[in-house]
Write an enzyme that holds these catalytic residues in place. Structure first.
Site, PDB file in Angstrom:
ATOM      1  N   HIS A  45      -3.673   6.077   3.340  1.00 16.27           N
ATOM      2  CA  HIS A  45      -4.352   4.820   3.057  1.00 16.27           C
ATOM      3  C   HIS A  45      -3.666   3.639   3.732  1.00 16.27           C
ATOM      4  O   HIS A  45      -4.296   2.830   4.418  1.00 16.27           O
ATOM      5  CB  HIS A  45      -4.395   4.622   1.541  1.00 16.27           C
ATOM      6  CG  HIS A  45      -5.291   3.524   1.088  1.00 16.27           C
ATOM      7  ND1 HIS A  45      -4.880   2.211   1.002  1.00 16.27           N
ATOM      8  CD2 HIS A  45      -6.589   3.535   0.677  1.00 16.27           C
ATOM      9  CE1 HIS A  45      -5.873   1.459   0.556  1.00 16.27           C
ATOM     10  NE2 HIS A  45      -6.923   2.235   0.347  1.00 16.27           N
TER      11      HIS A  45
ATOM     12  N   ASP B 170       0.867  -1.184   0.000  1.00 18.62           N
ATOM     13  CA  ASP B 170       0.000   0.000   0.000  1.00 18.62           C
ATOM     14  C   ASP B 170       0.894   1.221   0.000  1.00 18.62           C
ATOM     15  O   ASP B 170       2.082   1.124  -0.325  1.00 18.62           O
ATOM     16  CB  ASP B 170      -0.882  -0.046   1.253  1.00 18.62           C
ATOM     17  CG  ASP B 170      -2.213   0.657   1.078  1.00 18.62           C
ATOM     18  OD1 ASP B 170      -2.192   1.876   0.867  1.00 18.62           O
ATOM     19  OD2 ASP B 170      -3.260  -0.003   1.156  1.00 18.62           O
TER      20      ASP B 170
ATOM     21  N   SER C 242     -11.380  -1.685   0.289  1.00 18.39           N
ATOM     22  CA  SER C 242     -10.070  -1.637   0.939  1.00 18.39           C
ATOM     23  C   SER C 242     -10.187  -2.044   2.395  1.00 18.39           C
ATOM     24  O   SER C 242      -9.439  -2.893   2.894  1.00 18.39           O
ATOM     25  CB  SER C 242      -9.484  -0.225   0.861  1.00 18.39           C
ATOM     26  OG  SER C 242      -8.879   0.016  -0.367  1.00 18.39           O
TER      27      SER C 242
END
Length: 383
Positions: A88, A54, A262
């Site tokens: 994120h 990520d 996600s």
């Protein structure tokens, strides 16, 4: 032309502002939906490392301090390049392994460790990634490098809340390599459920790496356990997990609500960490089997391409994993390859069967006698 650009923040995670109530209260429905607290009576993920492919994880977040290791920047392969933490990746790591420090957010596997493998910088697609047709000939993509690095550096689980619309050979090979090393791979299936293509065709584009064989593809559900309207629907979906209004940690400090597959994939990665902590030798395909066989809210047909086999149940998955590990696969030494029991009859020697020969000869003799008798009778009538 579809491209192989890796996307995440806008495509797979939408942040909806800060939570109004204490974060533990906000996340209780998520823990209940996954039946996590019952699973914690058996394990909290100790001894397991989850690789988060990520944006880089912020190691200063209180819930993650002291439990995050940083790998090299997978976009460049430069080992010493400093990568700034991303929103994120930090949020996903917290969902997996947040410690709950200071009444903060607690992850599904709060005693697991995180290996941060930066694939996207500053939560934006990697600059300069060429179109799909150019990447087909690439020796190795950033994701392929990340999977091999994770498999070679102690990760038992890889969480991938990322996606693109094209399969690549180097990634397929890296997926096979990681699976062969016993690493469980989990990925978000994407948020294309409301695209024009999905509405017109009744199915969504496949997203990769979720679409690769052996990867556990995760769809998103709402608080009622129903498929989130944005969640992609296709046969890459194996199971589902909460993906609407899920609290996550922010960089440095604080919390906000997330929405997307996600979050669902990160939550399932945490459940997988619990399974691998309790049953470290369980191979990836049996981990997937345990998740699917024990899921809640199974569709009427047993499976569909919206929620897969249902919403993951952490405690039930641990029980299913225990049953799978109890299956004996003993190899019996010596000549007893097939276990105890009476020996089968010794096979007859090859060649003619005497009994059949006698029967055949007798039949021929009888036919000859009959034929000769008939000739004699006919001659006597002529005289």
């Amino acid at each position: 032309m579809l491209t192989a650009v890796r996307t995440l923040a806008a495509a797979l995670l939408v942040f909806a502002g800060p939570a109004a109530d204490p974060v533990r209260d906000q996340q209780q429905w998520v823990l209940d939906a996954l039946n996590v607290e019952q699973a914690w009576t058996l394990t909290k993920g100790a001894g397991v490392t989850v690789a988060v492919v990520d944006s880089a994880v912020d190691r200063e977040v209180k819930e993650l301090q002291g439990r995050v290791s940083a790998g090299p920047d997978m976009t460049s392969g430069v080992a010493n390049q400093e990568v700034p933490p991303g929103r994120h990746g930090t949020a996903m790591a917290g969902l997996i392994a947040g410690s709950g420090e200071g009444d903060g957010l607690i992850g599904i596997a709060p005693q697991a460790r995180i290996l941060s493998l930066p694939l996207v910088v500053d939560d934006e697609p990697v600059n300069g990634v060429p179109p799909l047709e150019d990447q087909q000939s690439a020796a190795e993509t950033p994701l392929a490098r990340a999977l091999r690095y994770a498999a070679n550096h102690g990760a038992q689980v890889v969480s991938m809340s990322i996606g693109s619309y094209g399969p690549l050979r180097s990634e397929r090979e890296a997926v096979s390599y990681a699976l062969g090393k016993g690493v469980v791979l989990v990925a978000a299936v994407g948020n294309d459920g409301q695209t024009n293509y999905a509405k017109e065709n009744g199915t969504s584009y496949w997203s990769f790496p979720a679409g690769y064989s052996g990867v556990i593809g995760v769809a998103a559900t709402d608080k009622q356990g129903k498929r989130a309207v944005f969640s992609s629907d296709n046969l890459s979906v194996l199971v589902s997990a909460p993906g609407v209004g899920v609290p996550v940690v922010k960089r440095k400090s604080g919390y906000e609500l997330s929405e997307g597959t996600s979050s669902a994939a990160a939550l399932v990665s945490g459940v997988v960490a619990l399974i691998k902590s309790r049953y470290p030798s369980l191979p990836p395909e049996q981990v997937a089997q345990a998740l699917a066989a024990s899921a809640r809210g199974r569709p009427a047909a047993g499976y569909d391409d919206q929620t897969g086999y249902g919403v993951v149940d952490a405690a039930a998955a641990l029980n299913a994993a225990e049953r799978l590990t109890s299956v004996q696969r003993s190899v019996v030494p010596g000549k007893e390859h097939f276990g105890q029991g009476e020996d089968s009859p010794v096979p007859t020697r090859p060649g003619p069967d005497p009994l059949r020969l006698w029967l055949y000869g007798g039949g021929v003799l009888l036919a000859l006698v009959t034929f000769c008798g008939a000739i004699i009778v006919l001659n006597q009538r002529k005289e």
